[in-house]
Scaffold this active site. Sequence first.
Site, mmCIF file in Angstrom:
data_model
loop_
_atom_site.group_PDB
_atom_site.id
_atom_site.type_symbol
_atom_site.label_atom_id
_atom_site.label_comp_id
_atom_site.label_asym_id
_atom_site.label_seq_id
_atom_site.Cartn_x
_atom_site.Cartn_y
_atom_site.Cartn_z
ATOM 1 C CG ASP A 1 44.142 56.630 28.495
ATOM 2 O OD1 ASP A 1 43.538 57.772 28.542
ATOM 3 O OD2 ASP A 1 44.608 56.184 29.506
ATOM 4 N NE ARG B 1 34.994 57.482 36.389
ATOM 5 C CZ ARG B 1 35.915 57.888 37.555
ATOM 6 N NH1 ARG B 1 36.486 56.901 38.191
ATOM 7 N NH2 ARG B 1 36.608 58.822 37.384
ATOM 8 N NE ARG C 1 45.549 58.666 37.661
ATOM 9 C CZ ARG C 1 44.198 58.791 36.688
ATOM 10 N NH1 ARG C 1 43.469 57.955 36.893
ATOM 11 N NH2 ARG C 1 43.986 59.548 35.964
ATOM 12 C CE LYS D 1 37.712 59.290 30.767
ATOM 13 N NZ LYS D 1 38.367 59.818 31.791
ATOM 14 C CG ASN D 2 40.751 61.971 29.209
ATOM 15 O OD1 ASN D 2 39.778 61.885 29.885
ATOM 16 N ND2 ASN D 2 41.533 60.737 28.726
ATOM 17 C CB CYS E 1 41.961 55.311 40.618
ATOM 18 S SG CYS E 1 43.237 55.302 39.095
HETATM 19 C C1 EPZ Z 1 45.249 62.028 32.023
HETATM 20 O O1 EPZ Z 1 45.473 61.535 33.545
HETATM 21 C C2 EPZ Z 1 44.042 61.267 31.563
HETATM 22 N N1 EPZ Z 1 42.962 61.672 32.467
HETATM 23 C C3 EPZ Z 1 44.184 59.768 31.738
HETATM 24 O O2 EPZ Z 1 42.907 59.102 30.950
HETATM 25 C C4 EPZ Z 1 45.477 59.314 30.904
HETATM 26 O O3 EPZ Z 1 45.792 57.911 30.991
HETATM 27 C C5 EPZ Z 1 46.767 60.083 31.235
HETATM 28 O O4 EPZ Z 1 46.412 61.569 31.338
HETATM 29 C C6 EPZ Z 1 47.871 59.969 30.309
HETATM 30 O O5 EPZ Z 1 47.972 60.135 29.176
HETATM 31 C C7 EPZ Z 1 42.238 62.946 32.147
HETATM 32 O O6 EPZ Z 1 42.733 63.538 31.280
HETATM 33 C C8 EPZ Z 1 41.090 62.879 32.833
HETATM 34 P P1 EPZ Z 1 49.615 62.233 34.018
HETATM 35 P P2 EPZ Z 1 46.436 62.189 34.459
HETATM 36 O O7 EPZ Z 1 49.414 63.293 34.792
HETATM 37 O O8 EPZ Z 1 46.481 63.574 34.121
HETATM 38 C C9 EPZ Z 1 52.633 60.497 37.145
HETATM 39 C C10 EPZ Z 1 41.286 57.598 31.004
HETATM 40 O O9 EPZ Z 1 41.391 56.305 31.059
HETATM 41 N N2 EPZ Z 1 52.461 61.732 37.958
HETATM 42 O O10 EPZ Z 1 49.790 62.456 32.536
HETATM 43 O O11 EPZ Z 1 46.381 61.950 35.805
HETATM 44 C C11 EPZ Z 1 51.398 59.696 37.294
HETATM 45 O O12 EPZ Z 1 51.254 59.141 38.380
HETATM 46 C C12 EPZ Z 1 42.380 58.267 31.929
HETATM 47 O O13 EPZ Z 1 40.703 58.418 30.250
HETATM 48 C C13 EPZ Z 1 53.356 62.281 38.809
HETATM 49 O O14 EPZ Z 1 53.992 61.462 39.486
HETATM 50 O O15 EPZ Z 1 47.858 61.538 33.935
HETATM 51 C C14 EPZ Z 1 51.447 58.807 36.023
HETATM 52 O O16 EPZ Z 1 52.288 57.906 36.488
HETATM 53 C C15 EPZ Z 1 43.209 57.230 32.832
HETATM 54 N N3 EPZ Z 1 52.941 63.321 39.829
HETATM 55 C C16 EPZ Z 1 52.099 59.954 34.942
HETATM 56 O O17 EPZ Z 1 52.826 60.844 35.745
HETATM 57 C C17 EPZ Z 1 51.652 64.250 39.043
HETATM 58 O O18 EPZ Z 1 51.663 65.189 39.789
HETATM 59 C C18 EPZ Z 1 51.043 60.363 33.901
HETATM 60 O O19 EPZ Z 1 50.154 61.008 34.624
HETATM 61 C C19 EPZ Z 1 51.224 63.867 38.124
HETATM 62 C C20 EPZ Z 1 51.343 62.747 37.513
#
Ligand code: EPZ
Length: 417
Positions: A305, A397, A121, A22-23, A116
């Site tokens: 995850d 999903r 996020r 998915k990711n 969410c």
């Molecule tokens: C990706 O989400 C994945 N989703 C998530 O998988 C996964 O848990 C996550 O990466 C971490 O590995 C997809 O790839 C579609 P991040 P993403 O930006 O990109 C903070 C699943 O279950 N942050 O690495 O949203 C954020 O709040 C999903 O498949 C900011 O503060 O994750 C979080 O605490 C869930 N500002 C941390 O960074 C920003 O601009 C990591 O988020 C962006 C992120």
Amino acid sequence: MAFIEINGGKQLNGEVNIQGSKNAVLPILAATVLVNGITKLNNCPKILDVFHMIKILEAIGCTVYWVNSSLIIDTTKLNTSTVPGEYVKMMRSSVILMGALLGRTHSVTITYPGGCTIGARPIDFHLSAFQHMNISLEEEDGLIKCTTAGITGNDISLKFPSVGATENIILAAVLADGKTSITNAAKEPEITELCKFLNAAGARITGAGTDRVEIMGVDYLHPIEYTACSDRIVAGTYLAAVAGTGGEAVLTGIGEGHLKAVVKVLREMGCSIVCGEDYIIIASSGRLKPIPFIRTMPYPGFPTDMQSQIMSVLMTAAGTSKIVEEIFEGRYQNVKEQIKFGADIRIEGREAVIHGVPLLTGCEVFASELRGGAALIIAGLMAEGKTTLYNPYFIHRGYEDICRDLKQLGADIRLVT
Ligand code: EPZ
């Protein structure tokens, strides 16, 4: 109202093939917008998030259709850079379209993706990076409007190795003028997959999978056919299920490569695991050992995850385990459902302490997000008696057909619609 019914307390034995990731496919589907032509994406999982992404691509003028498990995306008639709000609300990861639409059309309008269950996020890292690439932003009543006369490459340093921000910057940089470097880039395998796809289409990206990625802008990308990798979190989920119930299973279509941290923890708990190039064999018997300390970290650390799923397995371990969730502040929402099985879990801020109990009892639980829902299925498989899980939508999903896959391993599980 649909629900999943499980009669637990049985070992899992058998073989199951792992679906596409998915990711990995979500950012690649966004990347097809940068290709003015027809892309073929093989091994694309039939999951709700992909169906949502298809609707968004169609809403901006693309033609998308399935040929078995391959997706054909024709972007030649792309006619708008406004992402429909209802889809952003349904799937916040559609924010990944921003970089691609900016690269293709030099503009994008999208509703602010809300948080969410697992956390707020925010997307501040994405937006501040864009502003360093000659992209101007304006926000009005929940909409973000980005425009540029031309994207220019720049040196971007991320405060945190955000997966989505790294992906969005790469997508914006591929057709930019000049070079973009990303320092403290995310190293997740999904970044490497995206860059492999883009380079195959003519991009010039180096350093994927390291904390420094460089993108030299090119004039255009050409259509390609690409096969997505398998889903490491789906594989990890099924490994956890076998670990928790006991039994022996073969996962095909996936190797240890992207799962080292998960395999390490399951081995420390007492599972025996053999990994080949594209299979993983797991055997689990007797009561598992606790894990004194697991901290979720960016790749290659233990993946957030997999946190809820491993917590379910630890619920019957012979001792006390501790988990620290470093990535998403809301991931412990699911614990109140796990406790319904008779588990002994205490939450203190980012820390969860799990005292293993000898037995779990089936119950009625409610999924509220993807991986937490999968963790409740694992607990239901481990528990004696019947479990009913409501809101299976969340699980669909990311899992193509979790009941089909677990039934193949001998689980007594069914979706009731
Ligand atoms: C990706 O989400 C994945 N989703 C998530 O998988 C996964 O848990 C996550 O990466 C971490 O590995 C997809 O790839 C579609 P991040 P993403 O930006 O990109 C903070 C699943 O279950 N942050 O690495 O949203 C954020 O709040 C999903 O498949 C900011 O503060 O994750 C979080 O605490 C869930 N500002 C941390 O960074 C920003 O601009 C990591 O988020 C962006 C992120």
